[in-house]
Write an enzyme that holds these catalytic residues in place. Structure first.
Site, PDB file in Angstrom:
ATOM      1  N   GLU A 164      49.700  30.333  31.863  1.00  0.00           N
ATOM      2  CA  GLU A 164      50.779  31.106  32.465  1.00  0.00           C
ATOM      3  C   GLU A 164      52.042  30.251  32.599  1.00  0.00           C
ATOM      4  O   GLU A 164      51.980  29.132  33.121  1.00  0.00           O
ATOM      5  CB  GLU A 164      50.305  31.548  33.847  1.00  0.00           C
ATOM      6  CG  GLU A 164      51.026  32.736  34.405  1.00  0.00           C
ATOM      7  CD  GLU A 164      50.495  33.137  35.781  1.00  0.00           C
ATOM      8  OE1 GLU A 164      50.016  32.268  36.532  1.00  0.00           O
ATOM      9  OE2 GLU A 164      50.572  34.336  36.091  1.00  0.00           O
ATOM     10  N   GLU A 180      43.599  37.942  43.825  1.00  0.00           N
ATOM     11  CA  GLU A 180      44.544  38.508  42.858  1.00  0.00           C
ATOM     12  C   GLU A 180      45.268  37.321  42.249  1.00  0.00           C
ATOM     13  O   GLU A 180      46.128  36.725  42.891  1.00  0.00           O
ATOM     14  CB  GLU A 180      45.541  39.440  43.565  1.00  0.00           C
ATOM     15  CG  GLU A 180      44.909  40.566  44.369  1.00  0.00           C
ATOM     16  CD  GLU A 180      44.191  41.578  43.515  1.00  0.00           C
ATOM     17  OE1 GLU A 180      44.494  41.667  42.304  1.00  0.00           O
ATOM     18  OE2 GLU A 180      43.309  42.272  44.035  1.00  0.00           O
ATOM     19  N   LYS A 235      49.312  33.832  55.954  1.00  0.00           N
ATOM     20  CA  LYS A 235      49.839  32.502  55.556  1.00  0.00           C
ATOM     21  C   LYS A 235      50.727  32.743  54.346  1.00  0.00           C
ATOM     22  O   LYS A 235      50.257  32.872  53.229  1.00  0.00           O
ATOM     23  CB  LYS A 235      48.674  31.587  55.188  1.00  0.00           C
ATOM     24  CG  LYS A 235      48.923  30.107  55.405  1.00  0.00           C
ATOM     25  CD  LYS A 235      50.052  29.485  54.610  1.00  0.00           C
ATOM     26  CE  LYS A 235      49.618  28.997  53.251  1.00  0.00           C
ATOM     27  NZ  LYS A 235      50.771  28.567  52.411  1.00  0.00           N
ATOM     28  N   CYS A 244      52.957  38.797  38.107  1.00  0.00           N
ATOM     29  CA  CYS A 244      51.606  38.449  37.625  1.00  0.00           C
ATOM     30  C   CYS A 244      51.254  39.215  36.359  1.00  0.00           C
ATOM     31  O   CYS A 244      50.549  38.704  35.499  1.00  0.00           O
ATOM     32  CB  CYS A 244      50.585  38.718  38.715  1.00  0.00           C
ATOM     33  SG  CYS A 244      50.701  40.368  39.410  1.00  0.00           S
TER      34      CYS A 244
HETATM   35  P1  NAD Z   1      49.619  29.306  44.513  1.00  0.00           P
HETATM   36  O1  NAD Z   1      48.187  29.504  44.128  1.00  0.00           O
HETATM   37  O2  NAD Z   1      50.234  28.002  44.290  1.00  0.00           O
HETATM   38  O3  NAD Z   1      49.796  29.607  46.073  1.00  0.00           O
HETATM   39  C1  NAD Z   1      49.455  30.854  46.623  1.00  0.00           C
HETATM   40  C2  NAD Z   1      49.173  30.674  48.108  1.00  0.00           C
HETATM   41  O4  NAD Z   1      47.969  29.940  48.262  1.00  0.00           O
HETATM   42  C3  NAD Z   1      50.246  29.881  48.843  1.00  0.00           C
HETATM   43  O5  NAD Z   1      50.424  30.456  50.123  1.00  0.00           O
HETATM   44  C4  NAD Z   1      49.629  28.490  48.955  1.00  0.00           C
HETATM   45  O6  NAD Z   1      50.104  27.743  50.027  1.00  0.00           O
HETATM   46  C5  NAD Z   1      48.167  28.861  49.136  1.00  0.00           C
HETATM   47  N1  NAD Z   1      47.223  27.821  48.738  1.00  0.00           N
HETATM   48  C6  NAD Z   1      47.316  26.978  47.696  1.00  0.00           C
HETATM   49  N2  NAD Z   1      46.224  26.184  47.663  1.00  0.00           N
HETATM   50  C7  NAD Z   1      45.435  26.552  48.702  1.00  0.00           C
HETATM   51  C8  NAD Z   1      44.184  26.109  49.198  1.00  0.00           C
HETATM   52  N3  NAD Z   1      43.530  25.096  48.651  1.00  0.00           N
HETATM   53  N4  NAD Z   1      43.650  26.732  50.280  1.00  0.00           N
HETATM   54  C9  NAD Z   1      44.311  27.753  50.858  1.00  0.00           C
HETATM   55  N5  NAD Z   1      45.520  28.202  50.445  1.00  0.00           N
HETATM   56  C10 NAD Z   1      46.064  27.604  49.374  1.00  0.00           C
HETATM   57  O7  NAD Z   1      50.414  30.480  43.798  1.00  0.00           O
HETATM   58  P2  NAD Z   1      51.990  30.685  43.769  1.00  0.00           P
HETATM   59  O8  NAD Z   1      52.569  29.680  42.833  1.00  0.00           O
HETATM   60  O9  NAD Z   1      52.507  30.797  45.153  1.00  0.00           O
HETATM   61  O10 NAD Z   1      52.122  32.151  43.123  1.00  0.00           O
HETATM   62  C11 NAD Z   1      52.275  32.403  41.778  1.00  0.00           C
HETATM   63  C12 NAD Z   1      50.958  32.839  41.197  1.00  0.00           C
HETATM   64  O11 NAD Z   1      50.497  34.008  41.857  1.00  0.00           O
HETATM   65  C13 NAD Z   1      51.037  33.189  39.730  1.00  0.00           C
HETATM   66  O12 NAD Z   1      49.937  32.608  39.074  1.00  0.00           O
HETATM   67  C14 NAD Z   1      50.901  34.714  39.728  1.00  0.00           C
HETATM   68  O13 NAD Z   1      50.350  35.233  38.537  1.00  0.00           O
HETATM   69  C15 NAD Z   1      50.024  34.944  40.899  1.00  0.00           C
HETATM   70  N6  NAD Z   1      50.155  36.309  41.402  1.00  0.00           N
HETATM   71  C16 NAD Z   1      49.137  37.191  41.187  1.00  0.00           C
HETATM   72  C17 NAD Z   1      49.264  38.512  41.616  1.00  0.00           C
HETATM   73  C18 NAD Z   1      48.168  39.525  41.376  1.00  0.00           C
HETATM   74  O14 NAD Z   1      48.211  40.588  41.985  1.00  0.00           O
HETATM   75  N7  NAD Z   1      47.202  39.249  40.536  1.00  0.00           N
HETATM   76  C19 NAD Z   1      50.428  38.919  42.278  1.00  0.00           C
HETATM   77  C20 NAD Z   1      51.434  37.993  42.486  1.00  0.00           C
HETATM   78  C21 NAD Z   1      51.292  36.682  42.042  1.00  0.00           C
END
Ligand code: NAD
Length: 491
Positions: A385, A253, A178, A287
């Protein structure tokens, strides 16, 4: 305008709802693609295909070495299509084409991930345990979970997908992906490319859509046995809550607020360049970006001046131009959020040393390096963040104090330490609560080196042996070598 379909059983499908949503090019704000808005019906179709490929299809029964050969081919076809994949990733989320395309070339890290885990397929050996029970063998096996859900963020769509996909498939699982609603297109393009690697139908499936209407039903599906989630801490918490309904394992992550600790004996030029390179490239949308700068008070004046000087030179602009060093923010909602956080920090009275809002131009979502001074660690800017090219700076006096400040956030993803005294740097490193520590460098990563978070930055690891371990479960088998079983109820 390109219209994508979603991917199940090696074929393309229209969403059950008939609905699509827009994908914008962040370099100019133009809508360039339509993405399927998948719902429960589409999720069910994808999970059914992945389940069949695991239990009935060849994947679940395939010899590990054979799986390894498929993974190696996957790496090879990706490298053959590096230009095409890099181009679409840039158009969809603004990553610099000069960075993304080389990472997909032969022997570069993304391709290397497939080759690395291809080699690991047949090296997860079971164990025979010394047994205290006579005439009994007790052995351990590693087994795949079955269908795994891979949930992706928008900031590094192809990179995050590959980090999950290679170990997950190597372990023998089948997958439903997804992608983020903000950056789905490169996941679809990757599937088109991977068709050339000869994967059996149903092993790989992609459903696009939103967190609540596609992500949640996917995680909640009873036939999905394990979830790997990368995203923000709020999204991760919501996803984990859904997974908990069926006590489903999930690795997470999540976000970070990583400190850059500059000790008084730091090599100033090295540290200034390292700090700048640790936050501003990728427009701060990484991240592990080092977004909290903690400099010893004896250096703070000169350090800040030099950081402003270095950051001011950055060329912000079109991500397809090889001369560009910082591309756009990846999408409109996030651009608005970063701008709002800069404005709020200014209103909170933090001193703005460099204002990246001046880089805003045309229709693209551009923000340049932004540096705030005298930001107390309790401030919103230091605690939460921003995920943009924004760094907050604070001075400190004593080692104990900087360790306390560095650990004083809910996150624990990464940290940088800058010092000429390696013993001292190691002493500080031991006290920092973070999954990755960099001493006199930042941002390095390698396929064999596990990454992941402490505290609210998540749990589980990606890359290395541990990265594959997360996609396997342990089975303990007791085998009687001289079976005897007296009647338990004999008089
Ligand atoms: P997000 O949490 O908004 O979304 C991530 C994914 O989760 C998307 O596909 C979204 O549709 C899905 N999602 C959201 N709510 C959900 C739910 N209730 N149930 C199932 N799926 C759901 O994050 P984002 O804005 O897309 O990404 C940025 C974030 O990701 C930043 O906080 C960044 O630090 C983090 N990140 C972490 C790493 C790591 O390795 N630690 C790597 C890359 C990004």
């Amino acid at each position: 305008m390109k219209t994508f379909q979603y991917f199940v059983d090696n074929t393309w499908h229209e969403p059950a709802s008939g609905q699509y949503f827009d994908s914008e090019n962040p370099a100019n704000g133009e809508v360039w693609a339509q993405v399927p808005d998948c719902n429960l019906a589409d999720v069910k179709r994808a999970v059914a295909a992945a389940k069949a490929a695991f239990y009935e299809g060849p994947w679940g029964m395939m010899m590990p070495a054979e799986r390894g050969r498929v993974l190696r081919r996957m790496g090879d076809v990706i490298s053959r299509h590096a230009d095409r994949l890099g181009e679409i990733e840039t158009r969809d989320n603004g990553k610099l084409v000069k960075n993304i395309t080389p990472s997909l070339k032969p022997d570069a890290w993304q391709v290397d991930s497939f080759h690395y885990y291809a080699g690991m397929c047949d090296k997860f050996e079971g164990r025979l345990l010394p047994s205290e029970v006579p005439d009994m063998h007790n052995y351990l096996k590693w087994e795949p979970f079955g269908v795994c859900a891979l949930i992706l963020p928008w900031n590094s769509p192809i990179g995050t997908l590959i980090w999950k996909l290679a170990p997950c498939l190597a372990a023998g699982n089948t997958v439903v992906i997804k992608p983020s609603e903000q950056a789905s297109c490169s996941s679809f393009e990757l599937m088109e490319v991977l068709l050339e690697a000869g994967l059996p139908p149903g092993v790989l499936n992609v459903v696009s859509g939103f967190g609540a209407t596609t992500g949640e039903p996917l995680i909640d599906h009873a036939d999905v046995r394990m979830v790997s989630f990368t995203g923000g801490t709020a999204g991760g918490r919501a996803a984990a809550t859904v997974a908990a309904r069926q006590v489903k394992p999930i690795i997470m992550e999540l976000g970070g607020k990583s400190p850059q600790i500059v000790l008084p004996d730091a090599d100033l030029e090295l540290a200034v360049n390292g700090v700048a390179a640790g936050i501003f490239p990728a427009t701060g949308q990484s991240c592990i970006s080092g977004s909290r700068l903690l400099v010893h008070r004896s250096l703070i004046g000169e350090f800040s001046e030099r950081l402003v000087e270095v950051a001011s030179k950055a060329r912000v602009g079109d991500p397809t131009d090889p001369a560009t060093q910082i591309g756009p923010i990846a999408n409109r909602p996030h651009y608005d959020s970063v701008l709002a956080r800069i404005t709020a920090a200014e209103k909170a009275g933090h001193q703005l040393l460099l204002d990246g809002r001046s880089a805003c131009r045309g229709q693209g979502y551009y923000i340049g390096p932004t540096i705030f001074a005298n930001v107390p660690n309790a401030a919103d800017l230091a605690q939460n963040e921003t995920f943009g090219p924004v760094v907050s700076t604070e001075a400190w006096d004593h080692e104990e104090e900087v360790i306390r400040i560095a650990n004083d956030t809910p996150y624990g993803l990464a940290a940088g330490i800058w010092s000429r005294d390696v013993t001292r740097a190691m002493r500080v490193a031991d006290r920092i609560e973070a999954g990755t520590i960099y001493i006199n460098n930042y941002f390095n990563a390698a396929t064999q080196s596990p990454v992941g978070g402490f505290k609210q930055s998540g749990y589980g690891r990606e890359n290395g042996f541990e990265g594959m371990r997360c996609y396997l479960q342990t089975k303990s088998v007791w085998l009687a070598t001289k079976p005897t079983q007296p009647d338990p109820f004999a008089a």
